[in-house]
Write a protein that holds these residues in place. Structure first.
Motif, PDB file in Angstrom:
ATOM      1  N   GLU A  77       0.818  -1.200   0.000  1.00 54.32           N
ATOM      2  CA  GLU A  77       0.000   0.000   0.000  1.00 54.32           C
ATOM      3  C   GLU A  77       0.859   1.259   0.000  1.00 54.32           C
ATOM      4  N   GLU A  78       0.497   2.187  -0.844  1.00 55.68           N
ATOM      5  CA  GLU A  78       1.212   3.452  -0.905  1.00 55.68           C
ATOM      6  C   GLU A  78       0.835   4.316   0.297  1.00 55.68           C
ATOM      7  N   PRO A  79       1.785   5.066   0.853  1.00 54.97           N
ATOM      8  CA  PRO A  79       1.433   5.976   1.946  1.00 54.97           C
ATOM      9  C   PRO A  79       0.517   7.077   1.432  1.00 54.97           C
ATOM     10  N   PRO A  80      -0.378   7.580   2.265  1.00 55.78           N
ATOM     11  CA  PRO A  80      -1.267   8.653   1.802  1.00 55.78           C
ATOM     12  C   PRO A  80      -0.464   9.910   1.509  1.00 55.78           C
ATOM     13  N   PRO A  81      -0.925  10.744   0.586  1.00 56.10           N
ATOM     14  CA  PRO A  81      -0.205  11.976   0.276  1.00 56.10           C
ATOM     15  C   PRO A  81      -0.319  12.970   1.427  1.00 56.10           C
ATOM     16  N   ALA A  82       0.706  13.792   1.580  1.00 56.86           N
ATOM     17  CA  ALA A  82       0.677  14.818   2.615  1.00 56.86           C
ATOM     18  C   ALA A  82      -0.277  15.934   2.212  1.00 56.86           C
ATOM     19  N   GLY A  83      -0.779  16.652   3.229  1.00 55.67           N
ATOM     20  CA  GLY A  83      -1.655  17.779   2.963  1.00 55.67           C
ATOM     21  C   GLY A  83      -2.989  17.700   3.670  1.00 55.67           C
ATOM     22  N   ASP A  84      -3.382  16.486   4.061  1.00 49.94           N
ATOM     23  CA  ASP A  84      -4.636  16.280   4.788  1.00 49.94           C
ATOM     24  C   ASP A  84      -4.335  15.326   5.934  1.00 49.94           C
ATOM     25  N   ILE A  85      -3.943  15.878   7.069  1.00 48.74           N
ATOM     26  CA  ILE A  85      -3.465  15.058   8.180  1.00 48.74           C
ATOM     27  C   ILE A  85      -4.558  14.155   8.743  1.00 48.74           C
ATOM     28  N   VAL A  86      -5.786  14.643   8.774  1.00 48.39           N
ATOM     29  CA  VAL A  86      -6.877  13.828   9.312  1.00 48.39           C
ATOM     30  C   VAL A  86      -7.123  12.599   8.433  1.00 48.39           C
ATOM     31  N   ASN A  87      -7.262  12.827   7.139  1.00 46.30           N
ATOM     32  CA  ASN A  87      -7.493  11.715   6.228  1.00 46.30           C
ATOM     33  C   ASN A  87      -6.287  10.780   6.174  1.00 46.30           C
ATOM     34  N   GLY A  88      -5.099  11.361   6.175  1.00 44.18           N
ATOM     35  CA  GLY A  88      -3.897  10.541   6.105  1.00 44.18           C
ATOM     36  C   GLY A  88      -3.725   9.642   7.318  1.00 44.18           C
ATOM     37  N   LEU A  89      -3.862  10.211   8.515  1.00 45.59           N
ATOM     38  CA  LEU A  89      -3.735   9.403   9.724  1.00 45.59           C
ATOM     39  C   LEU A  89      -4.865   8.380   9.838  1.00 45.59           C
ATOM     40  N   SER A  90      -6.053   8.755   9.400  1.00 45.72           N
ATOM     41  CA  SER A  90      -7.173   7.804   9.424  1.00 45.72           C
ATOM     42  C   SER A  90      -6.881   6.608   8.531  1.00 45.72           C
ATOM     43  N   THR A  91      -6.328   6.868   7.349  1.00 50.61           N
ATOM     44  CA  THR A  91      -5.972   5.782   6.436  1.00 50.61           C
ATOM     45  C   THR A  91      -4.910   4.882   7.049  1.00 50.61           C
ATOM     46  N   ILE A  92      -3.861   5.488   7.599  1.00 47.90           N
ATOM     47  CA  ILE A  92      -2.791   4.707   8.217  1.00 47.90           C
ATOM     48  C   ILE A  92      -3.321   3.917   9.400  1.00 47.90           C
ATOM     49  N   GLY A  93      -4.160   4.558  10.208  1.00 47.64           N
ATOM     50  CA  GLY A  93      -4.694   3.885  11.385  1.00 47.64           C
ATOM     51  C   GLY A  93      -5.555   2.688  11.037  1.00 47.64           C
ATOM     52  N   ARG A  94      -6.402   2.831  10.031  1.00 52.49           N
ATOM     53  CA  ARG A  94      -7.244   1.706   9.615  1.00 52.49           C
ATOM     54  C   ARG A  94      -6.393   0.559   9.069  1.00 52.49           C
ATOM     55  N   ARG A  95      -5.395   0.904   8.271  1.00 49.30           N
ATOM     56  CA  ARG A  95      -4.515  -0.132   7.733  1.00 49.30           C
ATOM     57  C   ARG A  95      -3.780  -0.861   8.860  1.00 49.30           C
ATOM     58  N   TYR A  96      -3.320  -0.112   9.842  1.00 47.38           N
ATOM     59  CA  TYR A  96      -2.576  -0.712  10.947  1.00 47.38           C
ATOM     60  C   TYR A  96      -3.468  -1.638  11.773  1.00 47.38           C
ATOM     61  N   ALA A  97      -4.686  -1.193  12.043  1.00 47.81           N
ATOM     62  CA  ALA A  97      -5.621  -2.025  12.800  1.00 47.81           C
ATOM     63  C   ALA A  97      -5.936  -3.309  12.038  1.00 47.81           C
ATOM     64  N   GLU A  98      -6.110  -3.204  10.720  1.00 47.53           N
ATOM     65  CA  GLU A  98      -6.373  -4.392   9.910  1.00 47.53           C
ATOM     66  C   GLU A  98      -5.177  -5.335   9.935  1.00 47.53           C
TER      67      GLU A  98
END
Length: 213
Positions: A77-98
């Motif tokens: 999975e590609e890391p989310p692009p910078a610029g939207d910290i809420v969306n980016g951390l949410s994406t990383i967090g969901r991936r990590y939990a999975e």
């Protein structure tokens, strides 16, 4: 050799590799790393010893494969692009939990913890080939957000640890200690959302922190 034949042989090799990794994981959990031989793994997986030795010449190489399989989502999975910290951390967090919710991840940690006194090299392999590369990807994302001006972070290593820890301490670590510990999908989503809110409230730039959470 035709392309179709080559593809077939590759698929068969991958299927046998998966059988070997699954069998090895089960045996390491049942018997322990030291008492599990490659010959026993070959028997459990239903492949010949020659096939196993061709792919994994040692138990250490096989354990490395278990680590790689357990953390494989981090490479896909590609890391989310910078610029939207809420969306980016949410994406990383969901991936990590999975990732932490996968049975093979729990198995991996149980093997490492059980064998740590006698085989510290297993923990080193898990850390250097699995946990650390994943951590570095999160660290790099936070650094990109810092450089983009969405957050102000002086210690990126600390913040990455804080964020991942808020998730793993609820959805993963209790599973190793509490029989039958299960976390619903809704609860996992809540845990991730609260972790994101905490990081944003502490580190986001003033305008973003006031309007995003």
């Amino acid at each position: 050799m035709s392309r179709a034949v080559t593809t077939y042989h590759q698929r068969v090799a991958e299927e046998k590799r998966a059988l070997i990794v699954t069998a090895a994981t089960a045996l390491f959990l049942e018997l322990g790393y030291d008492r599990t031989s490659l010959a026993r793994i070959a028997e459990r997986s239903g492949v010949s010893r020659a096939t196993l030795f061709k792919q994994f010449p040692s138990k250490a190489a096989l354990f490395d494969a278990i680590v790689t399989e357990s953390w494989s989502a981090a490479d896909e999975e590609e890391p989310p692009p910078a610029g939207d910290i809420v969306n980016g951390l949410s994406t990383i967090g969901r991936r990590y939990a999975e990732l932490l919710g996968r049975p093979q991840m729990t198995d991996l940690f149980r093997i490492v913890i059980a064998e740590l006194p006698r085989f510290p090299e297993l923990a080193n392999a898990q850390f250097s080939r699995g946990k650390m590369p994943y951590f570095e990807s999160v660290r790099s994302y936070l650094l990109a957000e810092h450089e983009a001006g969405t957050v102000r972070i002086e210690d990126v290593d600390l913040v990455a640890t804080q964020f991942l820890g808020m998730i793993s301490n609820y959805v993963f670590w209790p599973k190793l200690l509490v029989p039958g510990w299960e976390v619903s999908a809704d609860r996992v989503a809540q845990v991730v959302d609260e972790a994101v809110r905490t990081i944003v409230a502490r580190y986001a730039t003033t305008g973003l922190a006031a309007g995003s959470c």
